[in-house]
Design an enzyme around this catalytic site. Structure first.
Site, PDB file in Angstrom:
ATOM      1  N   PHE A   1      44.958  25.050  49.880  1.00 45.24           N
ATOM      2  CA  PHE A   1      45.378  25.470  48.536  1.00 45.24           C
ATOM      3  C   PHE A   1      45.307  26.982  48.462  1.00 45.24           C
ATOM      4  CE2 PHE A   1      45.019  26.636  44.118  1.00 45.24           C
ATOM      5  CZ  PHE A   1      46.030  25.873  43.542  1.00 45.24           C
TER       6      PHE A   1
ATOM      7  N   ASP B   1      41.492  32.996  53.384  1.00 48.42           N
ATOM      8  CA  ASP B   1      41.495  32.853  51.936  1.00 48.42           C
ATOM      9  C   ASP B   1      40.083  32.418  51.521  1.00 48.42           C
ATOM     10  OD1 ASP B   1      41.602  31.956  49.331  1.00 48.42           O
ATOM     11  OD2 ASP B   1      43.527  30.928  49.536  1.00 48.42           O
TER      12      ASP B   1
ATOM     13  N   LYS C   1      38.199  34.188  42.195  1.00 42.22           N
ATOM     14  CA  LYS C   1      37.230  33.338  41.492  1.00 42.22           C
ATOM     15  C   LYS C   1      35.918  34.030  41.098  1.00 42.22           C
ATOM     16  CE  LYS C   1      39.212  28.872  42.087  1.00 42.22           C
ATOM     17  NZ  LYS C   1      40.218  28.620  43.108  1.00 42.22           N
TER      18      LYS C   1
HETATM   19  C1  LIG Z   1      41.674  28.762  43.232  1.00 47.71           C
HETATM   20  C2  LIG Z   1      42.202  29.143  44.542  1.00 47.71           C
HETATM   21  C3  LIG Z   1      43.327  29.971  44.667  1.00 47.71           C
HETATM   22  C4  LIG Z   1      44.148  30.405  43.476  1.00 47.71           C
HETATM   23  O1  LIG Z   1      43.444  31.230  42.627  1.00 47.71           O
HETATM   24  P1  LIG Z   1      44.023  31.535  41.147  1.00 47.71           P
HETATM   25  O2  LIG Z   1      43.078  32.558  40.626  1.00 47.71           O
HETATM   26  O3  LIG Z   1      44.001  30.248  40.395  1.00 47.71           O
HETATM   27  O4  LIG Z   1      45.399  32.059  41.324  1.00 47.71           O
HETATM   28  C5  LIG Z   1      43.698  30.371  45.933  1.00 47.71           C
HETATM   29  N1  LIG Z   1      43.031  29.981  47.018  1.00 47.71           N
HETATM   30  C6  LIG Z   1      41.952  29.183  46.937  1.00 47.71           C
HETATM   31  C7  LIG Z   1      41.214  28.809  48.185  1.00 47.71           C
HETATM   32  C8  LIG Z   1      41.504  28.725  45.707  1.00 47.71           C
HETATM   33  O5  LIG Z   1      40.467  27.897  45.633  1.00 47.71           O
END
Ligand SMILES: *Cc1c(COP(=O)(O)O)cnc(C)c1O
Length: 400
Positions: free
Chosen positions: A139, A224, A253
């Site tokens: 994700f 990420d 986050k």
């Molecule tokens: C939540 C998340 C995102 C997206 O972040 P947003 O602030 O909602 O755009 C991207 N990568 C990972 C691993 C995430 O958990």
């Protein structure tokens, strides 16, 4: 003050239906607890999906925001911004990176990473090296390129055509990466621990193998760490557990502890491809969000903080494994630090609902994985209360 029902009615009437919301309006938080508009209290084992790393109302964070808001909320990135430079310094000094770009969210950080990887290949004189390889069950966010990078078809549906130049391979599969990465690959992008995909912790050699494959084939490695970074796993960055640094890393986050901020970190070799005019963000790195980020960083780096995350994780896992012995509906428990998943043999949604009724916020991801992402300041007593509630819920057995 509005009643819970009034808030819910207005929300239903005026907001787009992008979220399947619980019939609860949260209005106040304190430490690891949040309260709804009817005054009911919940222990927060979701923390805004790994955002409220310091819990709710942490004094260091409140103080930083208050002070900065009196001084300066926002100026353009046409000018130098002290808190932005200071947060960048802290991130650089505690990572592999030489430079930082700030934005406002995880998706934006990943967009910046994707753009930088492509541009760096072009600047090296390899115009055909534009492919990004990502993992199934990953994700990476909801903007178009980050959505395309997300290796889950259910998120793509209806938004085609997607961005060209992305390929997916299975997570934690070294031979698949060996086969896929080639002269067209500009980057491999991976979550060191997959969050939305079900709290998937890779084998100890996986990230190291990706590092070697990327180096051998001339591709950049992007981590990420939007969810797993910023102390969530008991190290500042999850990749530290595996002894591997990427070329580019994204954060968001928990970076601002609840104030929106994202960051894309890179080594100079790649970072030099972003020059004036190539990428930008109006709000990115504004004084307020950076002041929050500095307070979060300093709190995480204080003596004993991270050790406490690890100790609470050990305790939590021990309790959940004991619970697993008593309830065959629990298939397994996976965790790195306070990123904890419990896979069930059944749909997890009814368990989430039952927890909520008992006063606990948890989440279910990937259909049957209960996910726990408590504030990093959680205590054993709160873990005990959750485990007791889960025990009762599984005992009653009316969730299946
Ligand atoms: C939540 C998340 C995102 C997206 O972040 P947003 O602030 O909602 O755009 C991207 N990568 C990972 C691993 C995430 O958990």
């Amino acid at each position: 003050m509005k009643t819970q029902q009034q808030i819910i009615e207005a929300s239903e009437k005026y907001l787009m239906k992008t979220y399947g919301r619980f019939p609860v309006a949260l209005v106040h938080g304190d430490g690891c607890r949040v309260f709804d508009a009817d005054g009911k209290s919940y222990i927060d084992f979701l923390a805004g999906i790994a955002v409220n790393g310091l819990g709710h109302g942490h004094p260091a964070l409140l103080h930083a925001i208050e002070e900065q808001s009196r001084k300066l909320l926002h100026v353009s990135n046409f000018y130098h911004i002290e808190p932005q430079a200071e947060l960048a310094r802290l991130l650089v000094e505690h990572s592999f990176a030489d430079k930082v770009f700030f934005c406002n969210s995880g998706a934006e950080a990943n967009e910046a990473a994707i753009k930088l990887a492509r541009k760096a290949a072009k600047d090296r004189g390899e115009p055909d090296r534009f492919e990004i390889i990502t993992m199934t069950q990953s994700f990476h966010g909801r903007t178009l390129a980050a959505l395309t990078a997300t290796g889950q078809e259910k998120f793509h549906k209806g938004f085609e055509p997607l961005v060209p130049g992305f390929r997916y391979i299975p997570f934690n599969d070294i031979p698949a990466a060996e086969k896929a990465v080639n002269g067209k690959t500009c980057a491999v992008m991976v979550e060191p621990v997959q969050g939305e995909g079900g709290v998937n912790v890779p084998g100890p050699d996986y990230l190291h193998a990706l590092r070697e494959i990327c180096d051998k084939r001339g591709a950049l490695l992007i981590f990420d760490e939007v969810q797993c970074g910023m102390g969530r796993t008991g190290r500042l960055f999850a990749c530290e557990h595996f002894g591997v640094w990427p070329d580019i890393m994204t954060l968001a986050k928990s970076l601002g502890g609840g104030v929106p901020i994202g960051a894309m970190l890179a080594r100079d070799e790649a970072a030099k491809s972003f020059s004036p005019g190539t990428h930008a963000s109006t709000f990115g790195g504004n004084p307020l969000s950076c002041a929050a980020g500095i307070a979060v960083m300093k709190t995480l780096l204080a003596t004993g903080f991270m050790e406490n995350v690890t100790a609470r994780s050990d305790y939590f896992q021990e309790r959940l494994l004991k619970l697993k012995k008593a309830h065959p509906v629990i298939r397994n428990v996976r965790a790195l630090g306070l990123m904890v998943g419990m896979e069930l043999t059944v749909d997890g949604a009814p368990v989430v609902k039952a927890c909520m009724e008992k006063g606990f916020l948890i989440n279910c991801t990937n259909g049957n994985v209960l996910r726990f992402l408590p504030p990093l300041i959680i205590r054993n007593e709160e873990i005990d209360l959750l485990v007791e509630a889960l025990d009762e819920i599984f005992q009653a057995g009316d969730f299946a």
